[in-house]
Design a protein around this motif. Structure first.
Motif, PDB file in Angstrom:
ATOM      1  N   LYS A 595      12.043  73.962  -3.899  1.00 22.52           N
ATOM      2  CA  LYS A 595      10.789  74.423  -4.485  1.00 22.52           C
ATOM      3  C   LYS A 595      11.008  75.510  -5.547  1.00 22.52           C
ATOM      4  O   LYS A 595      10.704  76.681  -5.324  1.00 22.52           O
ATOM      5  N   PRO A 596      11.529  75.142  -6.719  1.00 24.82           N
ATOM      6  CA  PRO A 596      11.720  76.150  -7.763  1.00 24.82           C
ATOM      7  C   PRO A 596      10.398  76.784  -8.170  1.00 24.82           C
ATOM      8  O   PRO A 596       9.365  76.103  -8.228  1.00 24.82           O
ATOM      9  N   ASP A 597      10.438  78.071  -8.427  1.00 22.27           N
ATOM     10  CA  ASP A 597       9.210  78.822  -8.716  1.00 22.27           C
ATOM     11  C   ASP A 597       8.844  78.666 -10.193  1.00 22.27           C
ATOM     12  O   ASP A 597       8.945  79.601 -10.987  1.00 22.27           O
ATOM     13  N   VAL A 598       8.428  77.465 -10.565  1.00 21.45           N
ATOM     14  CA  VAL A 598       8.009  77.199 -11.939  1.00 21.45           C
ATOM     15  C   VAL A 598       6.706  76.415 -11.909  1.00 21.45           C
ATOM     16  O   VAL A 598       6.423  75.705 -10.951  1.00 21.45           O
ATOM     17  N   ASN A 599       5.933  76.567 -12.944  1.00 19.43           N
ATOM     18  CA  ASN A 599       4.692  75.803 -13.073  1.00 19.43           C
ATOM     19  C   ASN A 599       4.508  75.447 -14.533  1.00 19.43           C
ATOM     20  O   ASN A 599       4.182  76.304 -15.351  1.00 19.43           O
ATOM     21  N   TRP A 600       4.748  74.180 -14.848  1.00 12.89           N
ATOM     22  CA  TRP A 600       4.677  73.725 -16.237  1.00 12.89           C
ATOM     23  C   TRP A 600       3.450  72.860 -16.509  1.00 12.89           C
ATOM     24  O   TRP A 600       3.380  72.199 -17.549  1.00 12.89           O
ATOM     25  N   GLY A 601       2.517  72.836 -15.556  1.00 14.61           N
ATOM     26  CA  GLY A 601       1.328  72.021 -15.769  1.00 14.61           C
ATOM     27  C   GLY A 601       1.656  70.553 -15.897  1.00 14.61           C
ATOM     28  O   GLY A 601       1.199  69.871 -16.814  1.00 14.61           O
ATOM     29  N   SER A 602       2.465  70.034 -14.966  1.00 11.77           N
ATOM     30  CA  SER A 602       2.934  68.654 -15.067  1.00 11.77           C
ATOM     31  C   SER A 602       1.821  67.665 -14.756  1.00 11.77           C
ATOM     32  O   SER A 602       0.807  67.999 -14.132  1.00 11.77           O
TER      33      SER A 602
END
Length: 1039
Positions: A595-602
């Motif tokens: 669960k990498p802590d990223v949010n790219w609005g996929s």
């Protein structure tokens, strides 16, 4: 404080103000209390009056963290909406400081919004950056060595189909890629960047790693192809250094070292080398066309070349598969030649305008190379026969038979019939050097072969580190972050170059390239498939953020492209395709678990949202059924951290299968509580996610607690996914809290019954509220953080922001508090320790024991269902149910048998059923005395007073317990006391006690008497749940 005046009285249109490109400037103002506040200046804008509003500007839409320090922010809604200051200035309490950290305090490297730091970085346009690279990568050795063989086997009829099908796959992928890369800013990382930002880090992280590895191994493949050609030349001239295999290794290693030197020298040198190689390649291709137009010599005729002949062209139309070859095997050999379309996208970070360059350059490269392959192949098919002996004496003689595969050669005077019975070395089917023979000048084809292999190797050597660097920068694989660092004005991934070099040399020295080649082709095809699927997925989600500038795409065409890529993977090599899928799935699972802590609005998020809405709407159209009942709990926990025992027990009941809302009511004026509430929304939800509690956080701001709880019970949920059970903690301090607070608490219970909620109340002897411990911990962490910052400043470290509201540090506050109050006394410390231990009780696995269920009243079955659900959870699996029911002494066995039969029909197992037949006995005197002492401060004692005094007392203290009320409900009061005695007798050692909750009739039983009932019923017991369903069945024995 003076109001800041606007610019000189003249109207200035801020939309044309060049200073808006810079972060806004704040004036720092000093107050008498030495408090610093930052004031946003108003401007006279395009609207002609003094206003804080700004016209639309690109800087307002950059992501947070784009510039270290202060960034351009539009006026907040609070700035525009809050009460205007008396002195005429608009006060901004804090400026926005970007310190390179996100909301969780982890470092960010925001590629989407990063401002280029290096002014001298070299950027390429669409021709040098994309078109040239793609053409060089697609024009591989296939053009000069195997293309003639493909058309010899398949004929030019099916040969056109082979090239067309390859171009269809690459063109669809190019269209999908064009749509994705025009849907926002494209940074470095090529295919990895496009896939990860579209489908999320799970897909991007898995494909990025294998794509970078494929490019690194492809370097070895191309270099070995080059080395083999050189060794063939050395062999012709008897100039081998050692032997054939070792010469390939030596030449291959030397070549990789030279290519590495060109790459490390910088992108400008690499681009110049590519231009030189392109020129050589173009000359070689032109040389082929020129050669086919030159009349054939006798030597060339004997080798099967007769210049343009209609009968040869006609003869070569039909397929002539040999040696077990089929259409699919021939296609599998040709298709890897078309897999160079990502060469331009892979250096997306070095393009001047990636959004415009990638679609234009890639699609034009596919068109040019496709036409070239087709043109060269057709020219060769129209001039060369399939089989030839190479002997100038094999002429047609009268009376001798002349047939076989080269009938057209017979018509032209050459008899190659011997090729039917024995092997021949020349012709389309036998000679891989047909292009050299056909061309005007043979050595140019060798130069073209060198150019094709070296240009492809150079492109892969540049692509692999660039893609790998982008992957490492995103920190999806923590161990690889070392390779994220770049060097020089172009941020060159030197460490990535060295790693690629090591991999390439290793495969040149020890790798079996014939075995690994299909795997590499499948890795590339997996990338194409995901690019196509990304375009389809984003279109299918119909997210408002999906607005590609490139319009010539179709979501179903992209899906077809993805399926075609998957099919081609199996056509090329079925076991390599399975291996590719296996590796990708393993990496996908790894990234998902981490669960990498990223949010790219996929688009994955968008589709999840669409699915959730769709499922919620579908559910709304279905009536509730008792078989599908599940507890959906609204837990009044306060802040998510405040009452962990209450939250953990609610979570155990709902887990992944029901709705759990942890709710907080902020009491006070909205202007004061709203800011705190908004700030805590994301923080509390993040904490729930981090601690793996499957729950939602909700909060409301109201003037009193009861009003807020009522709002939550009425408005929470969505469609059928609405709470049906209210869970609260027992109000332990009810005797000291005050009448208004107790009335509000009991009022919430009444409201829950009014709204037909099930009711669950948890009591633990140690209490539930940990807010004082949580607050102390937060203050200590805050103080430690500030101390660290102060040390950084003292050591010359970076400060966090240019302007900052001065305030006493929390360390000073904590020190003051400690110095004033001193350390907690030993008794208080022990209480806190026991409270912390009790608060984590339901988070741990429960020891072997029992859950005692006192099912005294039929409430629809909730009192039985909730403890049963607990026993199905892993933490409670060692706990057995014991059922206690009320009964009469003369029919105890009958009552037990009836309950046993009912539980069997409900399919609920229990270890024991106990019939309590002495509930009607009067409680002991000491128990009644405890109750009297408990309610004494809240009694009216009107019996000894006259009616006038009684009415005055009731009017003055309407919440007090009257003698009449006590007398009317004496039996029910005694029942609670007697129940506690029985609970002490039978359930003192249980892990959890569940008791049917008594109900207080509205306006008949005072709030304090009801609280006394609940208190006396549950005191001095293990953790106790009081449960009352809404008297609608939640259990059924029907199938």
């Amino acid at each position: 404080m003076e109001r800041i005046k606007s610019n000189g009285g003249g109207h200035v249109n801020s939309s044309y103000d060049p200073t808006l490109d810079d972060p806004p400037v704040y004036q720092e103002t000093n107050f008498s209390n030495e408090d610093h506040r930052n004031v946003r200046p108003s401007v006279i804008s395009a609207f002609g009056h003094d206003t804080l509003d700004r016209v639309p500007n690109i800087d307002f839409y950059r992501n947070a963290g784009s510039v270290s320090g202060q960034r351009a922010v539009r006026p907040s809604l609070q700035e525009l909406h809050d009460v205007f200051q008396k002195n005429g200035a608009i006060d901004v309490p804090e400026t926005v400081d970007d310190d390179g950290e996100d909301s969780n305090g982890t470092p960010t490297d925001d590629l989407e919004s990063a401002v280029p730091e290096n002014k001298g970085a070299i950027k390429f346009g669409w021709i040098r950056g994309v078109l040239v690279r793609c053409m060089l990568n697609i024009w591989g050795v296939m053009l000069f060595i195997r293309l003639s063989w493909v058309f010899g086997q398949a004929g030019w009829g099916l040969g056109i189909v082979v090239i067309a099908l390859s171009c269809v796959v690459t063109t669809i992928t190019g269209l999908s890629m064009s749509a994705i890369c025009t849907n926002g800013v494209v940074r470095g990382g090529g295919a990895y960047y496009l896939i990860s930002r579209s489908l999320g880090p799970e897909f991007g992280g898995s494909i990025g790693l294998i794509f970078a590895f494929a490019n690194a191994v492809a370097v070895a493949m191309y270099v070995v192809g080059f080395a083999e050609t050189v060794v063939d030349l050395l062999k012709e001239h008897a100039s081998l250094m050692v032997d054939e295999i070792n010469d390939i290794r030596i030449i291959g290693c030397i070549t990789v070292v030279l290519l590495l030197g060109i790459s490390v020298a910088g992108m400008e040198w690499e681009a110049k080398a590519q231009i030189v190689l392109l020129v050589i390649l173009l000359v070689a291709i032109v040389n082929v066309f020129v050669g086919t137009a030159i009349p054939a010599t006798e030597d060339k005729k004997s080798k099967g070349f007769f210049s343009y002949q209609t009968n040869i062209f006609r003869e070569n139309f039909t397929p002539a598969f040999r040696d077990g070859e089929t259409f699919f095997s021939v296609f599998a050999i040709f298709f890897p030649a078309a897999t160079g379309i990502l060469a331009g996208a892979n250096i997306s970070g070095d393009l001047r305008d990636a959004q415009a360059a990638i679609p234009k350059g890639t699609l034009l490269a596919i068109l040019i190379t496709g036409v070239t392959y087709l043109g060269v192949a057709l020219c060769v098919a129209a001039t060369t026969v399939r089989d030839a002996t190479g002997n100038t004496t094999d002429l047609v003689t009268p009376g001798s038979p002349c047939n076989g595969s080269a009938v057209s050669a017979c018509e032209l005077g050459y008899n190659f019939t011997s090729c039917e019975t024995g092997p021949c070395k020349f012709g389309l089917m036998n000679n891989f050097q047909v292009m050299t023979m056909v061309s005007g000048f043979g050595p140019l084809i060798i130069a073209g072969t060198f150019s094709a292999t070296l240009s492809s190797a150079l492109a892969s050597l540049v692509s692999a580190p660039k893609v790998f660097q982008a992957l490492c920068k995103d920190n999806i694989y923590k161990a690889l972050y070392f390779f994220a660092k770049g060097h020089g004005k172009n941020n060159e991934p030197i460490r990535g170059y060295i790693l690629t070099f090591i991999i390439s040399v290793a495969f040149i020295l020890i790798g079996n390239l014939n075995t690994i080649a299909p795997i590499i082709s499948n890795f590339f095809l997996a990338s194409y498939a995901l690019i196509n699927f990304s375009c389809f997925h984003a279109s299918y989600a119909r997210s408002p953020g999906w607005r590609p500038a490139y319009k010539y795409y179709n979501m179903w065409l992209s899906l077809l492209g993805a399926l075609l890529c998957c099919v081609v993977m199996f056509v090329i090599n079925w076991w390599a395709a399975l291996l590719t899928y296996g590796i990708e799935i393993l990496l996908y699972v790894y990234v998902t678990v981490k669960k990498p802590d990223v949010n790219w609005g996929s688009s994955t998020q968008a589709v999840t949202f669409v699915s959730a809405v769709s499922n919620a709407l579908s559910l709304a159209g279905v009536e509730d059924h008792v078989k599908n009942f599940r507890p959906q709990i609204l837990a009044l926990t306060g802040s998510a951290k405040t009452r962990p025992a209450l939250l953990d027990l609610a979570h155990s009941m709902t887990k992944n299968y029901g709705l759990c809302l942890t709710c907080e009511v902020f009491v006070g004026p909205r202007s004061e509580t709203l800011l705190e509430m908004n700030a805590g929304m994301e923080r509390n939800q993040l904490w729930l996610n981090k601690t793996k509690r499957k729950a939602f956080y909700a909060a409301v701001a109201c003037d009193d607690f009861r009003e807020g709880s009522e709002t939550l019970m009425q408005a929470s949920g969505l469609g059928r996914m609405k709470p049906n059970t209210l869970m609260v903690g027992f109000k332990k301090n009810w005797r000291t809290a005050g009448a208004e607070e107790v009335q509000s608490y009991v009022g919430v219970l009444h409201d829950a019954f009014d709204f037909e909620y099930g009711m669950v109340m948890l009591r633990m002897n140690q209490g539930l509220d940990m807010s004082h411990l949580v607050q102390a911990e937060e203050e200590m962490l805050k103080a430690a953080k500030e101390q660290k910052e102060n040390e950084m400043i003292a050591n010359g470290g970076k400060t966090k922001g240019l302007f900052r509201k001065s305030r006493n540090s929390s360390q000073q506050v904590l020190t003051t508090r400690v110095s004033m109050n001193g350390p907690p006394p030993p008794q208080m410390a022990r209480l806190n320790e026991r409270l912390m231990e009790a608060s984590s009780q339901f988070k741990k696995k429960q020891p072997k024991g029992t859950i005692d269920v006192w099912w005294l009243f039929d409430d629809g079955g909730l009192t039985l269902l909730l403890p049963y659900i607990l026993t199905t959870r892993k933490k409670w699996k060692d706990c057995k149910l014991r059922i206690f029911i009320a009964g009469q002494s003369e029919r105890s066995e009958l009552d037990r048998d009836e309950m046993k039969s009912l539980l069997q029909k409900f399919r609920i197992k229990c270890s024991d059923i106990n019939v309590i037949d002495d509930l009607h006995i009067k409680p002991r005197a000491e128990s009644l005395k405890k109750l009297d002492e408990m309610i004494e401060p809240f009694r009216l004692h009107e019996g000894s007073k006259d009616s006038f005094q009684t009415e005055a007392l009731k009017k003055e203290n309407p919440w007090k317990i009257s003698d009449t009320e006590l007398s009317s409900f004496e039996e029910k009061t005694n029942l609670q006391v007697r129940l506690n005695e029985l609970l002490q007798e039978h359930s003192k050692s249980a892990n959890l006690v569940v008791v049917s909750m008594p109900i207080a009739r509205k306006e008949s039983i005072s709030d304090f008497l009801y609280m006394a009932w609940l208190d006396v019923l549950t005191q001095d017991l293990p953790p106790t749940l009081l449960i009352r369903g809404n008297h609608k069945s939640v259990l059924t024995f029907y199938s």
